[in-house]
Scaffold this motif. Structure first.
Motif, PDB file in Angstrom:
ATOM      1  N   UNK A 203     -13.512   3.066  10.425  1.00  0.00           N
ATOM      2  CA  UNK A 203     -13.421   1.610  10.356  1.00  0.00           C
ATOM      3  C   UNK A 203     -13.345   1.136   8.912  1.00  0.00           C
ATOM      4  N   UNK A 204     -12.483   0.139   8.674  1.00  0.00           N
ATOM      5  CA  UNK A 204     -12.353  -0.453   7.339  1.00  0.00           C
ATOM      6  C   UNK A 204     -11.347   0.229   6.444  1.00  0.00           C
ATOM      7  N   UNK A 205     -10.715   1.312   6.917  1.00  0.00           N
ATOM      8  CA  UNK A 205      -9.727   2.042   6.123  1.00  0.00           C
ATOM      9  C   UNK A 205      -8.327   1.578   6.516  1.00  0.00           C
ATOM     10  N   UNK A 206      -7.419   1.545   5.534  1.00  0.00           N
ATOM     11  CA  UNK A 206      -6.051   1.087   5.789  1.00  0.00           C
ATOM     12  C   UNK A 206      -5.313   2.103   6.659  1.00  0.00           C
ATOM     13  N   UNK A 207      -4.703   1.629   7.764  1.00  0.00           N
ATOM     14  CA  UNK A 207      -3.919   2.502   8.630  1.00  0.00           C
ATOM     15  C   UNK A 207      -2.417   2.265   8.480  1.00  0.00           C
TER      16      UNK A 207
ATOM     17  N   UNK B  66       6.621  -1.708  11.154  1.00  0.00           N
ATOM     18  CA  UNK B  66       5.379  -1.389  10.463  1.00  0.00           C
ATOM     19  C   UNK B  66       5.196   0.125  10.475  1.00  0.00           C
ATOM     20  N   UNK B  67       4.816   0.715   9.348  1.00  0.00           N
ATOM     21  CA  UNK B  67       4.757   2.162   9.220  1.00  0.00           C
ATOM     22  C   UNK B  67       3.320   2.623   9.212  1.00  0.00           C
ATOM     23  N   UNK B  68       3.017   3.648   9.992  1.00  0.00           N
ATOM     24  CA  UNK B  68       1.668   4.207  10.035  1.00  0.00           C
ATOM     25  C   UNK B  68       1.706   5.622   9.483  1.00  0.00           C
ATOM     26  N   UNK B  69       0.861   5.911   8.510  1.00  0.00           N
ATOM     27  CA  UNK B  69       0.768   7.246   7.962  1.00  0.00           C
ATOM     28  C   UNK B  69      -0.664   7.717   8.056  1.00  0.00           C
TER      29      UNK B  69
ATOM     30  N   UNK C  47      16.820  -7.254 -11.568  1.00  0.00           N
ATOM     31  CA  UNK C  47      15.640  -7.660 -10.788  1.00  0.00           C
ATOM     32  C   UNK C  47      14.650  -6.511 -10.666  1.00  0.00           C
ATOM     33  N   UNK C  48      13.370  -6.833 -10.798  1.00  0.00           N
ATOM     34  CA  UNK C  48      12.335  -5.792 -10.712  1.00  0.00           C
ATOM     35  C   UNK C  48      12.062  -5.461  -9.252  1.00  0.00           C
ATOM     36  N   UNK C  49      12.228  -4.185  -8.930  1.00  0.00           N
ATOM     37  CA  UNK C  49      11.927  -3.694  -7.597  1.00  0.00           C
ATOM     38  C   UNK C  49      11.129  -2.399  -7.716  1.00  0.00           C
ATOM     39  N   UNK C  50      10.205  -2.195  -6.828  1.00  0.00           N
ATOM     40  CA  UNK C  50       9.412  -0.968  -6.841  1.00  0.00           C
ATOM     41  C   UNK C  50       8.917  -0.705  -5.423  1.00  0.00           C
ATOM     42  N   UNK C  51       8.579   0.547  -5.109  1.00  0.00           N
ATOM     43  CA  UNK C  51       8.144   0.871  -3.747  1.00  0.00           C
ATOM     44  C   UNK C  51       6.709   0.433  -3.501  1.00  0.00           C
ATOM     45  N   UNK C  52       6.423   0.086  -2.245  1.00  0.00           N
ATOM     46  CA  UNK C  52       5.043  -0.200  -1.849  1.00  0.00           C
ATOM     47  C   UNK C  52       4.223   1.076  -2.026  1.00  0.00           C
TER      48      UNK C  52
ATOM     49  N   UNK D 211       6.505  -1.232   5.013  1.00  0.00           N
ATOM     50  CA  UNK D 211       5.959   0.111   5.079  1.00  0.00           C
ATOM     51  C   UNK D 211       5.822   0.706   3.690  1.00  0.00           C
ATOM     52  N   UNK D 212       4.967   1.716   3.587  1.00  0.00           N
ATOM     53  CA  UNK D 212       4.806   2.454   2.330  1.00  0.00           C
ATOM     54  C   UNK D 212       6.163   3.014   1.899  1.00  0.00           C
ATOM     55  N   UNK D 213       6.526   2.794   0.642  1.00  0.00           N
ATOM     56  CA  UNK D 213       7.799   3.265   0.115  1.00  0.00           C
ATOM     57  C   UNK D 213       8.916   2.242   0.178  1.00  0.00           C
TER      58      UNK D 213
END
Length: 663
Positions: free
Chosen positions: A509-513, A1-4, A469-474, A518-520
């Motif tokens: 609180x309530x914000x995505x961490x 899991x990636x944290x930014x 196949x369709x692929x894209x980054x998170x 992971x992103x990307x």
């Protein structure tokens, strides 16, 4: 899991009033956040100009802020149902910002990215509201200068239908923002081209001049893109695209989408004349033409036939909708045509004059003359038989004879499909490619006409190739509130799942961490993305334990309800049991029961006490002190050392005291 960790603005309070909740988008000139106006208790959008715009190499920051403030005041006075309202302006950390109405919806760019192109009724409905907003600005003496799909917001339809773009509310944003940024450089280097090159008017490229007709041109390009799914020009460099607007006429939409009504070609051509004097004088004039065109296309029979042809010849991603004629009384007050003029344009055709009775008399006399003789009757019978044969042959040819069946090309590679079509005497054309999970890249996904369907001999078969196949980054949703992050992810057809929330020292609180994947990371439509939200800062702050004795640190940790893991000892010149390091670091937020790990000094390395027995007392003292030992002399300081404590070769800490007895 990636944290930014996102930027520092989410959670902060601007001007003692606007609490930043999350980032919505970042563009070339500014970043947009959602915020809560804590004074009026409403959700707003805050647009903060990038520092590169406010403090660029050719701009004077003080002049920029003054000009920006003046432009913001002018924009705030512009009120219209289709204009994104501006509520407030100011500066934060030296950067100017605007507080605007928060519109729940998508940009026209996002709609076009999903749909590729729109139906004529949808395109005209959006253009009508967009032009109503621009016309209000023109009446107030404002020129937008940067009309493009990114600045057109499509809000949720009042009827509640998510795909019903005809009933959606359209709002135009960023009036005057391009001018506010551009004005900071006017005195240094003259006019600067601010509009996006895909929509820029020729006069902005050649001499930097902009007036209401400049916005008319850009609006015409936006209408062209809605109808065709693409902009008229592209190139390797922005300057190449810009000069094509100067050197070439915009092509008619029907050349790209066969079957579009002529009235739409004329509408785009009028708005995108290279000569500004040949265009409608302002957005209000173009709005009137759009409304007349929309009324003309409101005939159910004609409109259905036109849209049926468009749907057959070029696939559209959503079902075609037919719009009934919009009566002037049904339009909102801000979008009505001037009264008079005789209606929408339908029903104005005059009836064709009928022939007089003398024509019918002549025809009756001719019939009597021909049918009155045997030769005439024979000629008529022969003509009827000949016409019957011609009709039969013609019917066979047009109904069956000129047709064959389309070959099976689906699943073939592009090269094999072209070869197979050529052997059967057909030519090949291509529609927009699309992703497919089964057919590899450049394989044939679909064909029109379908395999075994009737097709004219020698006709063209349109093929759709696979992109694989369709692929894209998170997408990067870290730092956004859950609702905004969910909208970003679901717009990519991803399944959103809430994970277990966790404490975070930096995000409210309530914000995505974090997200999982992971992103990307690469995903495909339908994949599940777990979103982890922040619980805010943890309730217990870890104290600084470095430098404290282990027993003191142990007591502090127990008092806070934390758990001390068995310490790790390491060599150090610090005293034994002194804390050298800790985890978590001091200042971190934790909860009760969190484990704390300490690194503790073993103390300096032991040294051996040298032998001094038998040496003269002064010499013995000198040897010990040279190794850092404090020396105590007993009895006769001038005698000979007879004993020492600690004894020779005893391992002691550096600097330990030694006693010698001299006689």
């Amino acid at each position: 899991m990636d944290t930014q960790v996102a930027d520092t603005l989410p959670g902060s309070l601007i001007d003692g009033r606007y609490r930043i909740r999350g980032r919505v988008a970042r563009g070339g000139m500014a970043t947009v956040y959602t915020a809560t106006d804590e004074r009026l208790e409403r959700t707003v959008a805050v647009k903060i100009i990038h520092s590169s715009q406010a403090t660029g190499a050719r701009a004077r920051p003080a002049d920029f802020l003054d000009r920006f403030t003046d432009e913001a005041k002018a924009i705030a006075r512009l009120t219209h149902p289709n204009v994104v309202a501006v509520y407030d302006q100011g500066t934060h950390a030296g950067l100017p910002y605007l507080v605007m109405e928060y519109v729940r919806g998508r940009t026209l760019r996002e709609v076009l990215s999903e749909r590729r192109r729109l139906n004529p009724d949808e395109s005209l409905a959006i253009a009508e509201q967009m032009l109503a907003a621009i016309a209000a600005a023109h009446r107030a003496g404002l020129v937008h200068r940067d009309i493009k799909p990114e600045n057109v917001l499509v809000a949720e339809a009042p009827t509640g239908g998510p795909a019903n773009l005809v009933d959606s509310v359209v709002k135009v944003a960023d009036f005057g923002l391009a001018r506010a940024v551009e004005a900071s450089t006017d005195e240094q280097d003259g006019s600067q081209l601010m509009a996006t090159v895909a929509y820029v008017a020729p006069e902005l490229v050649t001499d930097g001049h902009a007036d209401a007709r400049t916005d008319v041109y850009s609006a015409g390009i936006v209408l062209f893109e809605m109808l065709t799914g693409r902009v008229p020009y592209d190139g390797d460099r922005p300057v190449d695209v810009a000069w094509q607007h100067v050197d070439r006429d915009v092509p008619t939409p029907s050349t790209l989408v066969p079957g579009l009504p002529r009235v739409l070609d004329d509408l785009v051509a009028r708005a995108t004349r290279r000569d500004p004097g040949a265009r409608p004088t302002d957005a209000g004039a173009l709005l009137a033409e759009v409304q007349v065109a929309r009324d003309d296309l409101g005939n159910p029979n004609t409109h259905t036939a036109v849209l049926s042809r468009i749907t057959d010849e070029s696939a559209v991603s959503q079902p075609t909708m037919v719009v009934a004629a919009v009566a002037p009384s049904q339009r909102p007050a801000w979008a009505r045509l001037p009264e008079g003029g005789g209606g929408s344009g339908r029903g104005r055709r005059r009836a064709a004059p009928t022939r007089g009775g003398d024509l019918w008399s002549r025809l009756a006399a001719l019939r009597t003359q021909v049918m009155g003789s045997p030769r005439g009757r024979l000629a008529v019978a022969a003509a009827v038989v000949a016409l019957g044969l011609v009709a039969a042959l013609g019917g066979w040819w047009f109904g069956v004879g000129r047709y064959t069946v389309a070959p099976q090309l689906v699943s073939m590679s592009q090269a094999d499909a072209e070869a197979q079509a050529a052997r059967a005497g057909f030519t090949v054309a291509y529609d927009e490619p699309r992703h497919d999970e089964q057919i590899p890249r450049d394989g044939v996904v679909a064909q029109n006409p379908a395999p075994a369907a009737r097709i004219l001999k020698g006709d063209t078969i349109r093929l759709t190739l696979s992109l694989g196949p369709e692929r894209f980054p998170v997408p990067d949703v870290v730092g956004k509130e859950f609702e905004l992050a969910e909208a970003d992810l679901t717009s990519l057809r991803l399944e959103v799942v809430k994970g277990n929330a966790r404490y975070d020292d930096n995000l409210p609180e309530g914000v995505v961490v974090a997200t999982d994947p992971a992103v990307g990371a690469e995903v495909k439509p339908g994949d599940k993305v777990t979103v982890v939200l922040s619980r805010g800062r943890a309730p217990i702050t870890v104290p600084n334990l470095v430098g404290k004795n282990l027993n003191e640190a142990r007591a502090t940790i127990a008092q806070l309800g934390l758990v001390l893991v068995e310490p790790t000892y390491k060599d150090s010149d610090k005293p034994r049991d002194e804390v050298l390091g800790q985890s978590p670091a001091d200042g971190a937020g934790v909860v009760k029961g969190t484990q704390v790990r300490l690194e503790v000094s073993k103390g300096p390395p032991l040294v051996a006490v040298p032998k001094v027995v038998g040496l003269p007392c002064p010499q013995a003292k000198q040897v010990l002190e040279a190794q850092g030992h404090p020396v105590t002399v007993q009895f006769n300081p001038n005698g000979v050392a007879r004993f020492q404590n600690p004894a020779e070769n005893t391992q002691v800490n550096p600097g330990s005291a030694v006693t010698i007895g001299c006689f």
